[in-house]
Design a protein around this motif. Structure first.
Motif, PDB file in Angstrom:
ATOM      1  N   GLN A 173       8.857  -9.855 -14.336  1.00 21.91           N
ATOM      2  CA  GLN A 173      10.072  -9.080 -14.097  1.00 21.91           C
ATOM      3  C   GLN A 173      11.331  -9.722 -14.680  1.00 21.91           C
ATOM      4  OE1 GLN A 173      10.285  -6.064 -12.717  1.00 21.91           O
ATOM      5  NE2 GLN A 173       8.070  -5.998 -12.495  1.00 21.91           N
ATOM      6  N   ARG A 174      11.337 -11.058 -14.809  1.00 15.44           N
ATOM      7  CA  ARG A 174      12.571 -11.735 -15.206  1.00 15.44           C
ATOM      8  C   ARG A 174      12.446 -12.618 -16.442  1.00 15.44           C
ATOM      9  NH1 ARG A 174      15.914 -13.130  -9.986  1.00 15.44           N
ATOM     10  NH2 ARG A 174      15.382 -11.323  -8.755  1.00 15.44           N
ATOM     11  N   ARG A 175      11.240 -12.968 -16.844  1.00  9.94           N
ATOM     12  CA  ARG A 175      11.066 -13.934 -17.927  1.00  9.94           C
ATOM     13  C   ARG A 175      10.099 -13.420 -18.980  1.00  9.94           C
ATOM     14  NH1 ARG A 175      13.664 -16.408 -14.525  1.00  9.94           N
ATOM     15  NH2 ARG A 175      14.321 -18.526 -14.349  1.00  9.94           N
ATOM     16  N   LEU A 176      10.337 -13.838 -20.211  1.00 11.82           N
ATOM     17  CA  LEU A 176       9.441 -13.596 -21.334  1.00 11.82           C
ATOM     18  C   LEU A 176       9.021 -14.966 -21.853  1.00 11.82           C
ATOM     19  CD1 LEU A 176       8.202 -11.761 -23.610  1.00 11.82           C
ATOM     20  CD2 LEU A 176      10.337 -12.126 -24.834  1.00 11.82           C
ATOM     21  N   VAL A 177       7.718 -15.184 -22.001  1.00 12.10           N
ATOM     22  CA  VAL A 177       7.210 -16.453 -22.513  1.00 12.10           C
ATOM     23  C   VAL A 177       6.545 -16.173 -23.854  1.00 12.10           C
ATOM     24  CG1 VAL A 177       5.674 -18.405 -22.102  1.00 12.10           C
ATOM     25  CG2 VAL A 177       6.850 -17.344 -20.180  1.00 12.10           C
ATOM     26  N   LEU A 178       7.058 -16.824 -24.900  1.00 15.53           N
ATOM     27  CA  LEU A 178       6.518 -16.670 -26.244  1.00 15.53           C
ATOM     28  C   LEU A 178       5.665 -17.897 -26.564  1.00 15.53           C
ATOM     29  CD1 LEU A 178       9.789 -15.553 -28.040  1.00 15.53           C
ATOM     30  CD2 LEU A 178       7.922 -14.096 -27.291  1.00 15.53           C
ATOM     31  N   HIS A 179       4.429 -17.684 -26.968  1.00 11.94           N
ATOM     32  CA  HIS A 179       3.549 -18.774 -27.403  1.00 11.94           C
ATOM     33  C   HIS A 179       3.744 -18.897 -28.909  1.00 11.94           C
ATOM     34  CE1 HIS A 179      -0.793 -20.507 -27.626  1.00 11.94           C
ATOM     35  NE2 HIS A 179       0.129 -21.414 -27.836  1.00 11.94           N
ATOM     36  N   LEU A 180       4.282 -20.028 -29.350  1.00 14.55           N
ATOM     37  CA  LEU A 180       4.666 -20.206 -30.750  1.00 14.55           C
ATOM     38  C   LEU A 180       3.759 -21.189 -31.465  1.00 14.55           C
ATOM     39  CD1 LEU A 180       8.515 -20.638 -30.257  1.00 14.55           C
ATOM     40  CD2 LEU A 180       7.294 -18.546 -30.831  1.00 14.55           C
ATOM     41  N   GLN A 181       3.524 -20.939 -32.740  1.00 11.89           N
ATOM     42  CA  GLN A 181       2.895 -21.898 -33.650  1.00 11.89           C
ATOM     43  C   GLN A 181       4.042 -22.480 -34.459  1.00 11.89           C
ATOM     44  OE1 GLN A 181      -0.621 -22.468 -34.363  1.00 11.89           O
ATOM     45  NE2 GLN A 181       0.163 -24.166 -35.546  1.00 11.89           N
ATOM     46  N   LEU A 182       4.331 -23.747 -34.243  1.00  8.87           N
ATOM     47  CA  LEU A 182       5.437 -24.398 -34.947  1.00  8.87           C
ATOM     48  C   LEU A 182       4.980 -24.828 -36.329  1.00  8.87           C
ATOM     49  CD1 LEU A 182       6.797 -26.575 -32.026  1.00  8.87           C
ATOM     50  CD2 LEU A 182       7.584 -24.332 -32.768  1.00  8.87           C
ATOM     51  N   ALA A 183       5.915 -25.384 -37.101  1.00 11.83           N
ATOM     52  CA  ALA A 183       5.570 -25.899 -38.425  1.00 11.83           C
ATOM     53  C   ALA A 183       4.481 -26.950 -38.253  1.00 11.83           C
ATOM     54  CB  ALA A 183       6.803 -26.507 -39.083  1.00 11.83           C
ATOM     55  N   GLY A 184       3.496 -26.916 -39.097  1.00 13.01           N
ATOM     56  CA  GLY A 184       2.348 -27.803 -38.929  1.00 13.01           C
ATOM     57  C   GLY A 184       1.353 -27.153 -37.985  1.00 13.01           C
ATOM     58  N   ARG A 185       0.768 -27.958 -37.102  1.00  7.24           N
ATOM     59  CA  ARG A 185      -0.213 -27.411 -36.170  1.00  7.24           C
ATOM     60  C   ARG A 185       0.284 -27.475 -34.730  1.00  7.24           C
ATOM     61  NH1 ARG A 185      -5.916 -29.858 -37.394  1.00  7.24           N
ATOM     62  NH2 ARG A 185      -6.429 -28.316 -35.848  1.00  7.24           N
ATOM     63  N   ASP A 186       1.533 -27.864 -34.515  1.00  5.39           N
ATOM     64  CA  ASP A 186       2.066 -27.983 -33.165  1.00  5.39           C
ATOM     65  C   ASP A 186       2.284 -26.603 -32.559  1.00  5.39           C
ATOM     66  OD1 ASP A 186       2.099 -30.722 -33.457  1.00  5.39           O
ATOM     67  OD2 ASP A 186       4.180 -30.774 -34.139  1.00  5.39           O
ATOM     68  N   LYS A 187       2.174 -26.563 -31.233  1.00  6.84           N
ATOM     69  CA  LYS A 187       2.394 -25.316 -30.509  1.00  6.84           C
ATOM     70  C   LYS A 187       3.436 -25.544 -29.427  1.00  6.84           C
ATOM     71  CE  LYS A 187      -2.103 -23.423 -31.476  1.00  6.84           C
ATOM     72  NZ  LYS A 187      -3.335 -22.879 -30.976  1.00  6.84           N
ATOM     73  N   ALA A 188       4.093 -24.455 -29.028  1.00 13.32           N
ATOM     74  CA  ALA A 188       5.141 -24.555 -28.016  1.00 13.32           C
ATOM     75  C   ALA A 188       5.226 -23.239 -27.255  1.00 13.32           C
ATOM     76  CB  ALA A 188       6.477 -24.883 -28.665  1.00 13.32           C
ATOM     77  N   LEU A 189       5.872 -23.315 -26.100  1.00 11.52           N
ATOM     78  CA  LEU A 189       6.173 -22.134 -25.296  1.00 11.52           C
ATOM     79  C   LEU A 189       7.680 -22.000 -25.197  1.00 11.52           C
ATOM     80  CD1 LEU A 189       3.674 -22.737 -22.354  1.00 11.52           C
ATOM     81  CD2 LEU A 189       3.365 -21.222 -24.296  1.00 11.52           C
ATOM     82  N   MET A 190       8.200 -20.828 -25.558  1.00 11.73           N
ATOM     83  CA  MET A 190       9.633 -20.564 -25.431  1.00 11.73           C
ATOM     84  C   MET A 190       9.825 -19.587 -24.278  1.00 11.73           C
ATOM     85  SD  MET A 190      12.375 -18.894 -28.065  1.00 11.73           S
ATOM     86  CE  MET A 190      12.286 -20.240 -29.219  1.00 11.73           C
ATOM     87  N   VAL A 191      10.708 -19.947 -23.350  1.00 13.98           N
ATOM     88  CA  VAL A 191      10.969 -19.112 -22.179  1.00 13.98           C
ATOM     89  C   VAL A 191      12.323 -18.433 -22.373  1.00 13.98           C
ATOM     90  CG1 VAL A 191      11.185 -19.071 -19.673  1.00 13.98           C
ATOM     91  CG2 VAL A 191       9.658 -20.735 -20.766  1.00 13.98           C
ATOM     92  N   VAL A 192      12.332 -17.093 -22.223  1.00 11.18           N
ATOM     93  CA  VAL A 192      13.541 -16.295 -22.441  1.00 11.18           C
ATOM     94  C   VAL A 192      13.841 -15.526 -21.163  1.00 11.18           C
ATOM     95  CG1 VAL A 192      14.562 -14.461 -23.844  1.00 11.18           C
ATOM     96  CG2 VAL A 192      12.943 -16.058 -24.879  1.00 11.18           C
TER      97      VAL A 192
END
Length: 132
Positions: free
Chosen positions: A93-112
């Motif tokens: 209801q309040r948050r969007l979580v984006l699963h990202l593939q960063l440059a290279g092979r690293d991964k991250a989660l961005m919370v909006v």
């Protein structure tokens, strides 16, 4: 040829199967295992449909939170890290979580934050250095 099969003048000899008793026991055990497995499956499904599985292991009942309707924030530009691409996204209801593939092979989660479109944070997912 009157009579039934097997009741002739010459008796038929059946071939001797060395482990026939073991095969019969194995078939009976497997049949019992199938019946028990179907029973366990039925009970598990009935418990989960009935909601009994929620009370196991001290789980707290979910509390319904009345969410205010989202406010309009217009058009915004969400800055992704350089050369990042979105692999997956989930939201509530309040948050969007984006699963990202960063440059290279690293991964991250961005919370909006969905109420104002603001980026709340970036969680970098790094491998455990102790694991081979």
């Amino acid at each position: 040829m009157a009579g039934t099969i097997g009741q002739g003048g010459t008796p038929e000899k059946r071939p001797v199967v060395p482990y026939l008793g073991a095969v019969k026991v194995a078939a009976a055990v497997m049949a019992i295992m199938i019946v028990v497995g179907i029973g366990v499956l039925g009970v598990t499904v009935a418990k989960r449909v009935g909601g009994a599985g929620d009370k196991e292991a001290g789980a707290q009942p979910a509390v319904a939170v009345a969410a205010a309707p989202p406010t309009a924030f217009g058009e915004i530009a969400l800055q992704l890290p350089p050369r990042a691409r979105i692999l997956d996204m989930t939201m509530d209801q309040r948050r969007l979580v984006l699963h990202l593939q960063l440059a290279g092979r690293d991964k991250a989660l961005m919370v909006v934050d969905l109420e104002n479109g603001r980026r709340l944070g970036l969680i970098r997912l790094e491998p455990d250095p102790l694991q081979p």
